[in-house]
Design an enzyme around this catalytic site. Structure first.
Site, PDB file in Angstrom:
ATOM      1  N   GLU A  94      39.596  39.825  49.960  1.00  0.00           N
ATOM      2  CA  GLU A  94      38.735  40.654  49.120  1.00  0.00           C
ATOM      3  C   GLU A  94      37.536  39.874  48.607  1.00  0.00           C
ATOM      4  O   GLU A  94      36.424  40.418  48.521  1.00  0.00           O
ATOM      5  CB  GLU A  94      39.533  41.234  47.944  1.00  0.00           C
ATOM      6  CG  GLU A  94      40.579  42.262  48.345  1.00  0.00           C
ATOM      7  CD  GLU A  94      39.984  43.482  49.025  1.00  0.00           C
ATOM      8  OE1 GLU A  94      38.775  43.750  48.840  1.00  0.00           O
ATOM      9  OE2 GLU A  94      40.713  44.173  49.752  1.00  0.00           O
ATOM     10  N   TYR A 178      37.545  45.953  40.646  1.00  0.00           N
ATOM     11  CA  TYR A 178      37.833  46.354  42.021  1.00  0.00           C
ATOM     12  C   TYR A 178      38.824  45.399  42.680  1.00  0.00           C
ATOM     13  O   TYR A 178      39.822  45.833  43.273  1.00  0.00           O
ATOM     14  CB  TYR A 178      36.545  46.399  42.861  1.00  0.00           C
ATOM     15  CG  TYR A 178      36.864  46.326  44.329  1.00  0.00           C
ATOM     16  CD1 TYR A 178      37.385  47.437  44.983  1.00  0.00           C
ATOM     17  CD2 TYR A 178      36.736  45.129  45.039  1.00  0.00           C
ATOM     18  CE1 TYR A 178      37.745  47.371  46.316  1.00  0.00           C
ATOM     19  CE2 TYR A 178      37.091  45.054  46.370  1.00  0.00           C
ATOM     20  CZ  TYR A 178      37.598  46.169  46.997  1.00  0.00           C
ATOM     21  OH  TYR A 178      37.970  46.097  48.305  1.00  0.00           O
ATOM     22  N   ASP A 196      34.649  50.568  45.533  1.00  0.00           N
ATOM     23  CA  ASP A 196      33.650  49.628  46.047  1.00  0.00           C
ATOM     24  C   ASP A 196      32.528  50.437  46.679  1.00  0.00           C
ATOM     25  O   ASP A 196      32.468  51.671  46.523  1.00  0.00           O
ATOM     26  CB  ASP A 196      34.283  48.645  47.046  1.00  0.00           C
ATOM     27  CG  ASP A 196      34.630  49.309  48.376  1.00  0.00           C
ATOM     28  OD1 ASP A 196      34.698  50.565  48.437  1.00  0.00           O
ATOM     29  OD2 ASP A 196      34.835  48.577  49.360  1.00  0.00           O
TER      30      ASP A 196
END
Length: 509
Positions: A94, A178, A196
């Site tokens: 991520e 997020y 996102d």
């Protein structure tokens, strides 16, 4: 349509769902009709039907199971039995995927996980090692923050990753809302949504949200929607499916609406279809009812496109999302010198220096550089760079000795950077003042193995191109000098003939 609206307005009416209704029902932006707390979003902008939510979940997950890309972090998340290792694997992916394309990340991710397969291994690495592996991936502070957070987990949390999105965001530096939601849902099965860039685009199109998608009001609404939609039994897969949809089908330009698994839930597509049907009927002269393709009907709706930027029929679903105008990047110029010397085997070596430990490109290596004023003339640029090199190396560097290579442009997220590149070849060793900044001589191979930015790789490429052109020019000049006039003899007296000349049949006189 405009005449109908004008007539309705004159009669104290507003337009809603293709019909005029009393304007007295209109509420002010951000307020309820009675002046109390903020009113909930209008129905067209939310998912209020449980049956529709259930259908959307099923359709999206079925599509994801059939069409998802085979990515290394997904494999690890699905097969790693240890919760901390699983969360770490998702976390690394991520962070790398922020502002970076999947195709670029895959190789970096594989090398990273091979070198540091656990939090403990990463915590023991040096920042120099992290920067070297991260070099070329961009946004270099991400790697630094990732390692800092790994050290904290090992030293302060006994090597155990936080188990909820709330704790991940609270306890780990560099982990925002997020990233925390992605780790918690994919690694631990927490039923929490994610928002996102891909999710923003999908949700704005599904519910015709045309206000500035970066505004706090819209972002809050999108988070509420993501949390309401997430599948309770497969939250990680659902979140990845939503992101996958935005990355592969519901793309910014030329979306593949015909392949979308949730197109029947898309308000933007519905609006396009109604406009097309209306235009078709009008073209063939058929009676045309007023098309129900207007905004949600709530005056001053904070989620509809602003009046100054109405729906553009030529854009279709790409009317959404709307973004505020981008801030123009700051313009910067930097003088950079490729300092060279001959190595022990004759190959060139280059001098690189390390940048400060904070700020842009923190801790990375670069050629000696000096920021320039925007209006500085070329002669003054040379003098400034020569003074900088003279003070730094102790060598009697003169401006005339700096050879101009060219200008290299590199765009950072917020800076339009131009490097004015010069080269200088040194005949002997240089004793450098290490108190100014760490430095070292490297071969070309050592340069690319170091933690250098993509911009510096462009600088070296420009210098190598110049060297290649010089070499080719030299060889070409020699060939031209050796070229004989047409019809001249191919050999001089006393010149040894080649085997081909011996075997060539004699020519007739």
């Amino acid at each position: 349509m405009s005449q109908l609206r004008a007539a309705a307005a004159a009669g104290g009416l507003r337009w809603s769902s293709g019909r005029a209704v009393p304007a007295a029902r209109r509420s002010r932006k951000g307020a309820s009709p009675r002046g109390g707390t903020a009113a909930p979003p209008p129905t067209p902008h939310v998912f209020s039907d449980p049956a529709e939510i259930g259908a959307l979940r099923r359709n999206l997950l079925a599509w994801y199971d059939r069409c998802k890309r085979d990515l290394p972090w997904r494999t690890l998340a699905a097969t790693e039995p240890d919760a901390d290792r699983r969360a770490y694997a998702v976390w690394v992916s991520e962070i790398m995927l922020q502002q970076t394309q999947v195709a670029t990340v895959i190789d970096y991710y594989n090398r990273w996980m091979q070198k540091w397969p656990t939090l403990q291994a990463l915590a023991q690495a040096s920042l120099e090692e992290v920067n070297e592996l991260w070099a070329g991936l961009g946004y270099y502070s991400r790697g630094k923050r990732l390692q800092e957070a790994a050290k904290k987990v090992v030293s302060e949390l006994a090597g155990r990753m936080p188990r909820t999105a709330e704790d991940l965001q609270k306890l780990l530096p560099g982990v925002g809302r997020y990233t925390a939601g992605a780790i918690a849902s994919i690694s631990y099965g927490q039923a929490t949504g994610v928002v996102d860039g891909n999710v923003i685009r999908v949700l704005c199109r599904l519910r015709c949200i045309g206000a500035d998608s970066s505004s706090p009001a819209v972002i809050d609404q999108l988070w509420d929607m993501a949390n309401a939609l997430v599948d309770r039994s497969r939250p990680g897969d659902f979140n990845q499916a939503l992101m996958e949809l935005g990355a592969t089908v519901c793309v910014p330009k030329a979306p593949l609406c015909g392949e979308c698994p949730v197109k029947q839930h898309c308000q933007a597509r519905c609006r396009v279809e109604k406009e097309l049907a209306f235009a078709s009927q009008k073209l063939f002269g058929k009676p045309t009812p007023v098309p129900d393709v207007e905004d949600c009907g709530v005056g001053g709706c904070p989620l509809c496109p602003p009046a100054t930027e109405p729906w553009d029929s030529s854009l279709g679903v790409t009317n959404f999302p709307r973004k505020a105008a981008k801030k123009q990047p700051r313009v910067a110029r930097t003088a950079t010198c490729v300092l060279e010397r001959r190595g022990c085997h004759g190959a060139p070596e280059y001098l690189i220096v390390q940048r400060p430990s904070s700020g842009l490109l923190a801790g990375l290596w670069e050629f000696p550089s000096l920021p320039l004023d925007q209006d500085l003339q070329e002669e003054k640029q040379r003098e400034a760079l020569a003074d900088h090199l003279r003070a730094w190396t102790g060598w009697p560097v003169v401006a005339g000795g700096l050879r101009f290579v060219g200008e290299v442009v590199h765009i950072f997220s917020h800076i339009h950077q131009t490097y004015v590149v010069y080269s200088l070849t040194l005949d002997g060793d240089v004793t450098l003042d290490t108190a100014l900044s760490p430095s070292r001589w490297v071969t070309e191979e050592g340069f690319h193995a170091s933690a250098v930015s993509t911009a510096m790789k462009k600088v070296l490429k420009a210098r190598e191109k110049q060297r290649g052109e010089e070499s080719s020019s030299g060889k070409g000049s020699k060939r031209k000098r050796g070229t004989k006039p047409q019809g001249a003899s191919s050999t001089r007296p006393g010149t040894q003939l080649s085997l081909r000349a011996f075997l060539r049949p004699p020519t007739s006189p």
